[in-house]
Design an enzyme around this catalytic site. Structure first.
Site, PDB file in Angstrom:
ATOM      1  N   ASN A  95       4.157  -5.817  -0.037  1.00 39.97           N
ATOM      2  CA  ASN A  95       3.885  -4.640   0.695  1.00 39.97           C
ATOM      3  C   ASN A  95       4.518  -3.914  -0.154  1.00 39.97           C
ATOM      4  O   ASN A  95       5.637  -3.502  -0.674  1.00 39.97           O
ATOM      5  CB  ASN A  95       4.056  -4.976   2.060  1.00 39.97           C
ATOM      6  CG  ASN A  95       4.104  -3.781   2.911  1.00 39.97           C
ATOM      7  OD1 ASN A  95       3.546  -2.936   2.284  1.00 39.97           O
ATOM      8  ND2 ASN A  95       4.398  -3.622   3.748  1.00 39.97           N
ATOM      9  N   ARG A 117       4.368  -0.854   0.220  1.00 40.31           N
ATOM     10  CA  ARG A 117       5.179   0.632   1.391  1.00 40.31           C
ATOM     11  C   ARG A 117       6.432   0.194   1.596  1.00 40.31           C
ATOM     12  O   ARG A 117       7.336   0.828   2.266  1.00 40.31           O
ATOM     13  CB  ARG A 117       4.217   0.435   2.482  1.00 40.31           C
ATOM     14  CG  ARG A 117       2.717   1.013   2.031  1.00 40.31           C
ATOM     15  CD  ARG A 117       2.190   1.577   3.848  1.00 40.31           C
ATOM     16  NE  ARG A 117       3.018   2.165   4.427  1.00 40.31           N
ATOM     17  CZ  ARG A 117       2.950   2.172   6.321  1.00 40.31           C
ATOM     18  NH1 ARG A 117       2.450   1.819   7.005  1.00 40.31           N
ATOM     19  NH2 ARG A 117       3.816   3.869   6.534  1.00 40.31           N
ATOM     20  N   CYS A 118       6.211  -1.435   1.545  1.00 37.70           N
ATOM     21  CA  CYS A 118       7.874  -1.836   1.192  1.00 37.70           C
ATOM     22  C   CYS A 118       9.202  -1.162   0.376  1.00 37.70           C
ATOM     23  O   CYS A 118       8.741  -2.065  -1.039  1.00 37.70           O
ATOM     24  CB  CYS A 118       8.083  -3.230   2.140  1.00 37.70           C
ATOM     25  SG  CYS A 118       9.935  -4.034   1.464  1.00 37.70           S
ATOM     26  N   SER A 119      10.205  -0.401   0.038  1.00 34.63           N
ATOM     27  CA  SER A 119      10.760  -0.189  -1.326  1.00 34.63           C
ATOM     28  C   SER A 119      11.478  -1.793  -1.892  1.00 34.63           C
ATOM     29  O   SER A 119      11.356  -2.266  -2.866  1.00 34.63           O
ATOM     30  CB  SER A 119      12.265   0.077  -0.836  1.00 34.63           C
ATOM     31  OG  SER A 119      13.034   0.091   0.273  1.00 34.63           O
ATOM     32  N   ARG A 127       8.421  -3.166  -3.972  1.00 38.29           N
ATOM     33  CA  ARG A 127       8.264  -2.282  -4.572  1.00 38.29           C
ATOM     34  C   ARG A 127       9.348  -2.697  -6.029  1.00 38.29           C
ATOM     35  O   ARG A 127       8.616  -3.436  -6.954  1.00 38.29           O
ATOM     36  CB  ARG A 127       8.234  -0.951  -4.456  1.00 38.29           C
ATOM     37  CG  ARG A 127       6.997  -0.733  -3.735  1.00 38.29           C
ATOM     38  CD  ARG A 127       6.922   1.339  -3.962  1.00 38.29           C
ATOM     39  NE  ARG A 127       8.109   1.854  -3.326  1.00 38.29           N
ATOM     40  CZ  ARG A 127       8.186   1.874  -1.781  1.00 38.29           C
ATOM     41  NH1 ARG A 127       7.231   1.344  -1.415  1.00 38.29           N
ATOM     42  NH2 ARG A 127       8.943   3.317  -1.831  1.00 38.29           N
TER      43      ARG A 127
END
Length: 116
Positions: free
Chosen positions: A9, A11-13, A16
């Protein structure tokens, strides 16, 4: 380096961070943005087997959808929980890295490196 499949995802730190660690390690990565292309029930069952987890252990229990859908009900079957994750992929814990027949949830992100 092994080929890694990553349920990701962007948008998920944590997701990433896991991706960056795998890229830095020189891995070939097949990225599956599971919110755009959710896994089906068979894929989730395979993931659960690889992760050696129950469906509830793979769920993000703090998401509002978890409570709103009544998924905290202990009487729900594994198939019902899997169906909920198929219908609402936001409930799936992330990131999940897979190498061959092994898989881990990248929490903390460094955990993905155990597959290399």
């Amino acid at each position: 380096m092994p080929n890694v499949t990553l349920f990701h995802n962007p948008r998920c730190s944590k997701s990433r961070e896991a991706l960056a660690l795998l890229q830095d390690a020189g891995c070939q990565i097949d990225i599956i943005e599971y919110l755009k292309t959710p896994p089906d029930a068979a894929t989730l069952k395979q993931l659960l087997s690889q992760l050696q987890l129950t469906p509830r252990e793979l769920m993000r229990t703090k998401e509002s959808e978890y409570k709103a859908q009544g998924l905290d009900n202990p009487a729900l079957s594994d198939d019902e929980l899997i169906a909920a994750m198929v219908a609402t992929p936001k409930l799936i814990e992330r990131p999940i890295a897979i190498v061959n027949d092994e898989a881990v949830i990248g929490r903390p992100p460094e955990k993905v490196l155990t597959l290399l």
